[in-house]
Design an enzyme around this catalytic site. Structure first.
Site, PDB file in Angstrom:
ATOM      1  N   SER B  76     -19.303   4.725 -15.639  1.00  0.00           N
ATOM      2  CA  SER B  76     -18.999   3.386 -16.257  1.00  0.00           C
ATOM      3  C   SER B  76     -20.175   2.427 -16.109  1.00  0.00           C
ATOM      4  CB  SER B  76     -17.860   2.847 -15.497  1.00  0.00           C
ATOM      5  OG  SER B  76     -17.194   1.733 -15.877  1.00  0.00           O
ATOM      6  N   ASP B 198      -8.735   7.092 -22.166  1.00  0.00           N
ATOM      7  CA  ASP B 198      -9.464   6.280 -21.175  1.00  0.00           C
ATOM      8  C   ASP B 198      -9.088   4.736 -21.893  1.00  0.00           C
ATOM      9  OD1 ASP B 198     -11.111   4.629 -19.635  1.00  0.00           O
ATOM     10  OD2 ASP B 198     -12.870   5.928 -19.593  1.00  0.00           O
ATOM     11  N   HIS B 226      -9.979   6.592 -16.232  1.00  0.00           N
ATOM     12  CA  HIS B 226     -11.522   6.053 -16.473  1.00  0.00           C
ATOM     13  C   HIS B 226     -12.261   6.723 -15.435  1.00  0.00           C
ATOM     14  CE1 HIS B 226     -14.686   3.666 -17.761  1.00  0.00           C
ATOM     15  NE2 HIS B 226     -14.637   2.961 -16.492  1.00  0.00           N
TER      16      HIS B 226
END
Lengths: 376, 252
Positions: B76, B198, B226
């Site tokens: 991320s 996601d 995610h």
């Protein structure tokens, strides 16, 4: 499983208990697909059982911000530790309205440590969340008000300081002229102006530290030099009060280190100045001792000990706060605003330390803090 | 191999993935400044107001440990932190593995990041709300046992150990940064791991990252969420291994 089922001795069937429980209950597969849901959850949210089971994921029933929170916080934590307790999430009802809830979950661990099935408990928390939102709003408003006040104070102090510096210089000039004529009347004026300037400088320091506008400037220096400079600069003040001001620096510290000598100087100056101010008889001692010496780190304990009035135990936690003095009459007896210790505490924290106090009323106080330095 | 976690987590999120690489690599796990068990004094609200500050932290760690040929694995926000770090010191990195990256979360003209500014404000409200909730849940327990400070550590889950102000600031730097321009500057060989479903980093975003990274591969995982390294660790390890093997063959 059969023997576990037989442990249920309630008068009502297990299914009735599940459906009528005073909380929403959901069972989901490891990927989040809803496998079972109780009547309470359906009545709170307005969904049909058939529209959820086997097709919807639990997180799809959340509002977008709650889904983001779920994905970034809830889901990882659930997989890492196997459970999550009472996290505030907003569910979207079938009619589009929002149900504020507290959601707990636990998972069954599989042999490889990953999560198998999931069980969710949903508590409707409309009232609680409404109170929390009010608290939050209240806190934000007060934080903004405090910030606005601090900004104003900083701007005000800054605007006053420049003309005041000019007035102080003029007063010093007048004082020298008057003293040459044997007239000491201007001295009091100059001393009062010095106090006002010092107060303004302290206010500016505090506001800069609070606003995070002060950063560490690392440079090479010797700790003994800083302690000596502090003692030297405050010697006249101690002498005026007939107080011996002594220093003790561990011989292992006769070496160069990397740190911020200016912030260290300022923290020690405030602590020593404070000690001198509150000591009417006895002495003030500044010390620096090595408590750990490694190739990559020198850990030093600094201490400022006095034989002054001391601080009552009940007030010891308060005195590091801004504008706080141990006793309201202290300002009248000893002067000052109570900013010195707050500045020292913030400067020590900025350098990665914590300011500690040991004090006994009538016997004196010792302020100490430990700091790490890189060897030069 | 250096593993850096995403927003809202800490290094424990690599527990199902990192051990698979310990036999072949020196594995380094870290908590970003202000997250997990990191030293609170390491967080600097000015330095960490942009991803560049975090990228410089990564380079400091690499410098301190004198690492070379680093395989940087970032989830991320850390995927972008790693990307920026490779642009600053490409000589230190062998490859970059980005799990669920997004260079910009906010929709901007034709670019679809997936979110609007008000969505991000809502997330920050959720962060705040949970600190209040946790505070009220935990206060009686903590206050009742002051002689056992370790209880606080046990009770405060990774995201609640973060100071609320830091959590808020990190949410802003994560979701409001626009680092699209940095992608073109990444010369390090990269793998973009994209999950097919996601909501934080949709497929179109992963495709955008892959299209704008000069030297990248895209691996699409048929799973959901995610954090594929938590919910589908075997799949994740599989694509990472295969990329690293190809990388090793091509490099040798």
């Amino acid at each position: 499983m059969a023997h576990k089922r037989s442990s249920w001795t309630g008068a009502e069937p297990l299914q009735t208990f599940f459906d009528a429980a005073p909380c929403g209950l959901l069972s989901a597969a490891s990927n989040g697909v809803v496998l079972a849901v109780n009547d309470t959850f359906l009545s709170w949210t307005g969904y049909e059982r058939e529209s959820l089971i086997g097709s919807r994921h639990f997180d799809e029933l959340l509002t977008l911000p709650s889904r983001m929170y779920f994905e970034t916080h809830y889901w990882p934590l659930l997989h890492i530790q196997g459970f999550v307790h009472e996290v505030a999430l907003d569910l979207r009802r079938s009619n589009g309205s929002v149900l504020p809830a507290l959601v707990s979950a636990c998972g069954t661990h599989q042999a490889d440590g990953t999560i198998g099935g999931l069980r969710y408990v949903v508590l409707a928390a409309e009232d609680r969340r409404a109170y929390e939102r009010e608290l939050l709003l209240e806190r934000r408003n007060s934080e903004q008000a405090v910030k606005a006040k601090a900004d104003f104070l900083a701007m005000f102090a800054h605007e006053i300081r420049n003309p005041l510096c000019a007035v102080v210089l003029e007063a010093e000039f007048l004082e020298r002229e008057a003293e040459a004529r044997g007239d000491s009347s201007v001295k009091q004026l100059r001393e009062s102006l010095d106090r006002v300037l010092k107060l303004l400088n302290n206010m500016l320091d505090i506001s800069k530290l609070d606003a995070g506008k002060v950063s560490l400037q690392k440079t090479e220096f010797e700790i003994g030099d800083v302690v000596r400079a502090v003692v030297h600069s405050l010697h006249p003040l101690a002498q005026a009060r007939h107080l011996p001001l002594t220093m003790r620096v561990d011989s292992k510290l006769h070496r160069r280190v990397i740190g911020d000598p200016f912030k260290l100087d300022q923290a020690l100056t405030n602590l020593v100045g404070n000690a001198i101010k509150f000591t009417e008889a006895g002495s003030v001692t500044v010390g620096a001792d090595t408590i750990a010496l490694r190739d990559d780190c020198v850990r030093v304990r600094f201490g400022v000990a006095d034989t002054g009035i001391g601080i009552p135990p009940a007030r010891q936690n308060k005195i590091f706060d801004e504008y706080e003095q141990a006793d309201p009459t202290i300002g009248q007896r000893f002067g000052g605003t109570g900013l010195g210790l707050a500045i020292a505490r913030k400067l020590v924290e900025l350098q990665g330390g914590r300011l500690h106090l040991v004090s006994e009323p009538g016997r004196g106080s010792t302020f100490s803090f430990d700091l790490n330095f890189e060897p030069a | 191999m250096m593993f850096a976690h995403g927003y809202g987590c800490d290094q424990s999120m690599w527990r199902f993935v990192a051990p698979s690489f310990e036999a072949d690599y020196r594995v380094i796990l870290l908590d970003l400044a202000g997250s997990g068990g990191s030293d609170p004094s390491a967080y600097d609200r000015h330095r960490h107001a942009t991803l560049l500050g975090y990228a410089e932290d990564m380079l400091e760690i690499i410098g301190e440990l004198n690492l070379r040929n680093v395989v940087f694995v970032g989830h991320s926000v850390s995927a972008m932190i790693g990307a920026i770090a490779t642009t600053l010191r490409p000589d230190r990195f062998r490859s970059l593995i980005m799990i669920g990256p997004s260079p910009c979360y906010i929709n901007d003209g034709h670019y679809v990041g997936g979110f609007t500014r008000s969505d991000i404000d809502g997330l920050i409200d959720a962060v705040d709300s949970n600190y209040l909730g946790w505070a009220s849940t935990m206060a009686p327990i903590i206050m009742g046992t002051p002689e056992r400070p370790e209880l606080v550590e046990e009770l405060r889950n990774s995201f609640c150990r973060t100071h609320p102000e830091i959590a808020r600031a990190f949410a802003k730097v994560t979701f409001l940064s626009d680092n699209r321009a940095d992608l073109e500057r990444v010369k390090t060989r990269s793998l973009v791991i994209q999950v097919s479903d996601d909501m934080i980093a949709p497929v179109a975003v992963g495709q955008y990252v892959h299209d704008h990274l000069p030297n990248s591969e895209l691996a699409l995982l048929s799973t959901r969420g995610h954090c594929p390294h938590l919910s589908a660790p075997d799949l994740t390890v599989g694509v990472m291994r295969s990329f690293l093997q190809r990388d090793r063959c091509d490099g040798s």
